[in-house]
Design a protein around this motif. Sequence first.
Motif, PDB file in Angstrom:
ATOM      1  N   GLY A   1       3.509  -0.318  -1.220  1.00  0.00           N
ATOM      2  CA  GLY A   1       2.320  -1.111  -1.554  1.00  0.00           C
ATOM      3  C   GLY A   1       1.796  -1.818  -0.311  1.00  0.00           C
ATOM      4  N   MET A   2       2.724  -2.380   0.466  1.00  0.00           N
ATOM      5  CA  MET A   2       2.291  -3.086   1.677  1.00  0.00           C
ATOM      6  C   MET A   2       1.714  -2.109   2.696  1.00  0.00           C
ATOM      7  N   ILE A   3       2.270  -0.883   2.740  1.00  0.00           N
ATOM      8  CA  ILE A   3       1.695   0.131   3.645  1.00  0.00           C
ATOM      9  C   ILE A   3       0.247   0.413   3.245  1.00  0.00           C
ATOM     10  N   LEU A   4       0.010   0.548   1.937  1.00  0.00           N
ATOM     11  CA  LEU A   4      -1.367   0.814   1.477  1.00  0.00           C
ATOM     12  C   LEU A   4      -2.286  -0.350   1.848  1.00  0.00           C
ATOM     13  N   GLY A   5      -1.764  -1.564   1.728  1.00  0.00           N
ATOM     14  CA  GLY A   5      -2.556  -2.741   2.102  1.00  0.00           C
ATOM     15  C   GLY A   5      -2.886  -2.732   3.585  1.00  0.00           C
ATOM     16  N   LEU A   6      -1.886  -2.350   4.388  1.00  0.00           N
ATOM     17  CA  LEU A   6      -2.093  -2.331   5.843  1.00  0.00           C
ATOM     18  C   LEU A   6      -3.115  -1.255   6.223  1.00  0.00           C
ATOM     19  N   ILE A   7      -3.013  -0.095   5.574  1.00  0.00           N
ATOM     20  CA  ILE A   7      -3.987   0.973   5.863  1.00  0.00           C
ATOM     21  C   ILE A   7      -5.403   0.492   5.501  1.00  0.00           C
ATOM     22  N   THR A   8      -5.532  -0.129   4.337  1.00  0.00           N
ATOM     23  CA  THR A   8      -6.847  -0.661   3.920  1.00  0.00           C
ATOM     24  C   THR A   8      -7.370  -1.619   4.983  1.00  0.00           C
ATOM     25  N   TYR A   9      -6.479  -2.513   5.423  1.00  0.00           N
ATOM     26  CA  TYR A   9      -6.875  -3.538   6.385  1.00  0.00           C
ATOM     27  C   TYR A   9      -7.291  -2.924   7.724  1.00  0.00           C
ATOM     28  N   LEU A  10      -6.424  -2.044   8.255  1.00  0.00           N
ATOM     29  CA  LEU A  10      -6.701  -1.499   9.582  1.00  0.00           C
ATOM     30  C   LEU A  10      -7.948  -0.616   9.577  1.00  0.00           C
TER      31      LEU A  10
ATOM     32  N   PHE B   1      -9.592  -9.158  -0.529  1.00  0.00           N
ATOM     33  CA  PHE B   1      -9.074  -9.144  -1.903  1.00  0.00           C
ATOM     34  C   PHE B   1      -8.089  -7.977  -2.060  1.00  0.00           C
ATOM     35  N   SER B   2      -8.498  -6.759  -1.620  1.00  0.00           N
ATOM     36  CA  SER B   2      -7.624  -5.588  -1.820  1.00  0.00           C
ATOM     37  C   SER B   2      -6.374  -5.679  -0.960  1.00  0.00           C
ATOM     38  N   VAL B   3      -6.530  -6.170   0.273  1.00  0.00           N
ATOM     39  CA  VAL B   3      -5.363  -6.250   1.157  1.00  0.00           C
ATOM     40  C   VAL B   3      -4.340  -7.237   0.580  1.00  0.00           C
ATOM     41  N   GLU B   4      -4.841  -8.392   0.143  1.00  0.00           N
ATOM     42  CA  GLU B   4      -3.935  -9.400  -0.393  1.00  0.00           C
ATOM     43  C   GLU B   4      -3.343  -8.958  -1.727  1.00  0.00           C
ATOM     44  N   MET B   5      -4.100  -8.145  -2.461  1.00  0.00           N
ATOM     45  CA  MET B   5      -3.564  -7.609  -3.718  1.00  0.00           C
ATOM     46  C   MET B   5      -2.307  -6.768  -3.443  1.00  0.00           C
ATOM     47  N   TRP B   6      -2.395  -5.893  -2.431  1.00  0.00           N
ATOM     48  CA  TRP B   6      -1.234  -5.052  -2.109  1.00  0.00           C
ATOM     49  C   TRP B   6      -0.082  -5.875  -1.571  1.00  0.00           C
ATOM     50  N   GLU B   7      -0.412  -6.902  -0.797  1.00  0.00           N
ATOM     51  CA  GLU B   7       0.671  -7.727  -0.248  1.00  0.00           C
ATOM     52  C   GLU B   7       1.410  -8.466  -1.360  1.00  0.00           C
ATOM     53  N   ARG B   8       0.656  -8.983  -2.331  1.00  0.00           N
ATOM     54  CA  ARG B   8       1.313  -9.685  -3.445  1.00  0.00           C
ATOM     55  C   ARG B   8       2.050  -8.698  -4.355  1.00  0.00           C
ATOM     56  N   PHE B   9       1.531  -7.488  -4.470  1.00  0.00           N
ATOM     57  CA  PHE B   9       2.232  -6.426  -5.200  1.00  0.00           C
ATOM     58  C   PHE B   9       3.616  -6.260  -4.568  1.00  0.00           C
ATOM     59  N   ASN B  10       3.623  -6.217  -3.236  1.00  0.00           N
ATOM     60  CA  ASN B  10       4.858  -6.022  -2.472  1.00  0.00           C
ATOM     61  C   ASN B  10       5.805  -7.211  -2.669  1.00  0.00           C
ATOM     62  N   TYR B  11       5.246  -8.415  -2.621  1.00  0.00           N
ATOM     63  CA  TYR B  11       6.104  -9.598  -2.707  1.00  0.00           C
ATOM     64  C   TYR B  11       6.642  -9.817  -4.122  1.00  0.00           C
TER      65      TYR B  11
ATOM     66  N   GLY C   1       2.448  -9.368  10.520  1.00  0.00           N
ATOM     67  CA  GLY C   1       3.139  -9.784   9.294  1.00  0.00           C
ATOM     68  C   GLY C   1       3.355  -8.620   8.348  1.00  0.00           C
ATOM     69  N   ALA C   2       2.314  -7.809   8.178  1.00  0.00           N
ATOM     70  CA  ALA C   2       2.429  -6.678   7.246  1.00  0.00           C
ATOM     71  C   ALA C   2       3.519  -5.712   7.720  1.00  0.00           C
ATOM     72  N   LEU C   3       3.530  -5.424   9.024  1.00  0.00           N
ATOM     73  CA  LEU C   3       4.536  -4.486   9.554  1.00  0.00           C
ATOM     74  C   LEU C   3       5.951  -5.017   9.330  1.00  0.00           C
ATOM     75  N   ILE C   4       6.133  -6.308   9.585  1.00  0.00           N
ATOM     76  CA  ILE C   4       7.488  -6.878   9.429  1.00  0.00           C
ATOM     77  C   ILE C   4       7.911  -6.861   7.948  1.00  0.00           C
ATOM     78  N   MET C   5       6.941  -7.138   7.063  1.00  0.00           N
ATOM     79  CA  MET C   5       7.316  -7.114   5.637  1.00  0.00           C
ATOM     80  C   MET C   5       7.668  -5.704   5.170  1.00  0.00           C
ATOM     81  N   ILE C   6       6.940  -4.706   5.682  1.00  0.00           N
ATOM     82  CA  ILE C   6       7.271  -3.315   5.322  1.00  0.00           C
ATOM     83  C   ILE C   6       8.704  -3.010   5.776  1.00  0.00           C
ATOM     84  N   ALA C   7       8.989  -3.419   7.032  1.00  0.00           N
ATOM     85  CA  ALA C   7      10.353  -3.202   7.550  1.00  0.00           C
ATOM     86  C   ALA C   7      11.371  -3.895   6.641  1.00  0.00           C
ATOM     87  N   GLY C   8      11.032  -5.080   6.177  1.00  0.00           N
ATOM     88  CA  GLY C   8      11.939  -5.852   5.309  1.00  0.00           C
ATOM     89  C   GLY C   8      12.240  -5.110   4.010  1.00  0.00           C
TER      90      GLY C   8
END
Length: 438
Positions: free
Chosen positions: A182-191, A18-28, A85-92
């Motif tokens: 936001g995506m970085i925070l999601g990735l940190i949570t995930y990893l 839930f938290s990881v996807e929350m940050w990813e959607r925040f990013n998108y 995916g998260a890394l590539i989106m952060i780069a994007g």
Amino acid sequence: MKNLSSSSKQPSALYMLFSVEMWERFNYYGMRAILALFMTKALGFDKATSTQIFGWFTAFVYLTPLLGGYLADRFIGKRRSITIGALIMIAGQYTLALYDIIPAKIALMAGLTLIIIGNGFFKPNISSIVGDLYEPNDKRRDRGFTIFYMGINLGSFIGPIVCGALGQGISWKYGFMAAGTGMILGLITYLSLQKHFLGNIGLKPAVKQSEFSNQPLTKIEKDRIKAIFVLIAFSVFFWCFFEQAGTSLNYFADEATRLPVWDIFGWKIQIQSSFFQSINPMFVLLLAPMFSLLWKKLNKREPSIPNKFGWGLLLQGIAFTIIAIAASIYINGGKAQVSMLFLVATYFFCTTGELCLSPIGLSMITRLSPAKYVSLMMGVWFASSSLGNLFAGQLASFYDRWTLSHLFALPAIMSILFAITMFIMTKKIKTWMHETEY
Ligand code: GLN
């Protein structure tokens, strides 16, 4: 790690995802909220060009999950795909922010392409890994996806406000950087949490994990795939109408709706047309727990998946009937602007429809697809959004060419007709699903 209990408590891994996807959607959605404005205001594109780029971008964003799902099932596994995916989106996002250092058009195209690719790796796999938390007949699955859907919408609600405030208020690049952060925070949570919560789930490609990987599909599996495809075909039209939110409904908010100034504790706040973009995620957050409770309360009388899809379409039909009426009042009233309550009611019904269809669709894919193809099928599910987005853009392009009330009456009538068809087909689809419980 799989929680076999059929009690109502959800597996704790659900809240991590839930938290990881929350940050990813925040990013998108944060980036998406400023993208069209950025293209016209910072890069000087005209509206036609920027809306077209926007339409193609969103269509591709939902198309690449097909490839990302396939690669995860066959070669990479879901867990690794999510990280990639998260890394590539952060780069994007950070590439987009480079528009004043490198040629702006290159930053734009490279940034959007990276986001499209990153989302392809990320989105189908974060969604299908949620399904791995449940045994095939676990009744908590639909409710679990409804909760997961709240994470999606919490991010979708906050992202535009934060990235919009920074991007429009200070500098566009801060908006994109906030999205990437936001995506970085999601990735940190995930990893940091994945090992603890997920155990071995999603580590190996599903095809390798399945003992039946080389065997042809059984009759039951083929039937289920048939059921999925029929439901997905209907959802293309659901998304085509639903996605009017970003375009035709957005213009309606801008041109045809009275936007008041609110006095909140002495602060004068001008309601902006763009604020209406947050109404849908806000309603999801308010209504999703109620839907979750409703399914639980209905227990044995809980509607089947095709039945829920029928309701989703019907509710969307009601939404567009309301806005078609508003549009005819606007036109017949000599273009005097109408109350914003019409749009609020429209978004309310669109959201109730969404909650009958979208989280249920995610849940259905994870339950009905053959194990070795779950992520790929998740990709097919998102491809329906891709097509829906593409059609949505075409439909909205008639905004200035058709009578406005007719433009909205069409989705109203079509949604209701599709809903009736779905109700009629429910029994047949249920036999293809081969399930006694649903
Ligand atoms: N709003 C949801 C999300 O962002 C659904 C999107 C979709 O499937 N079209 O995940």
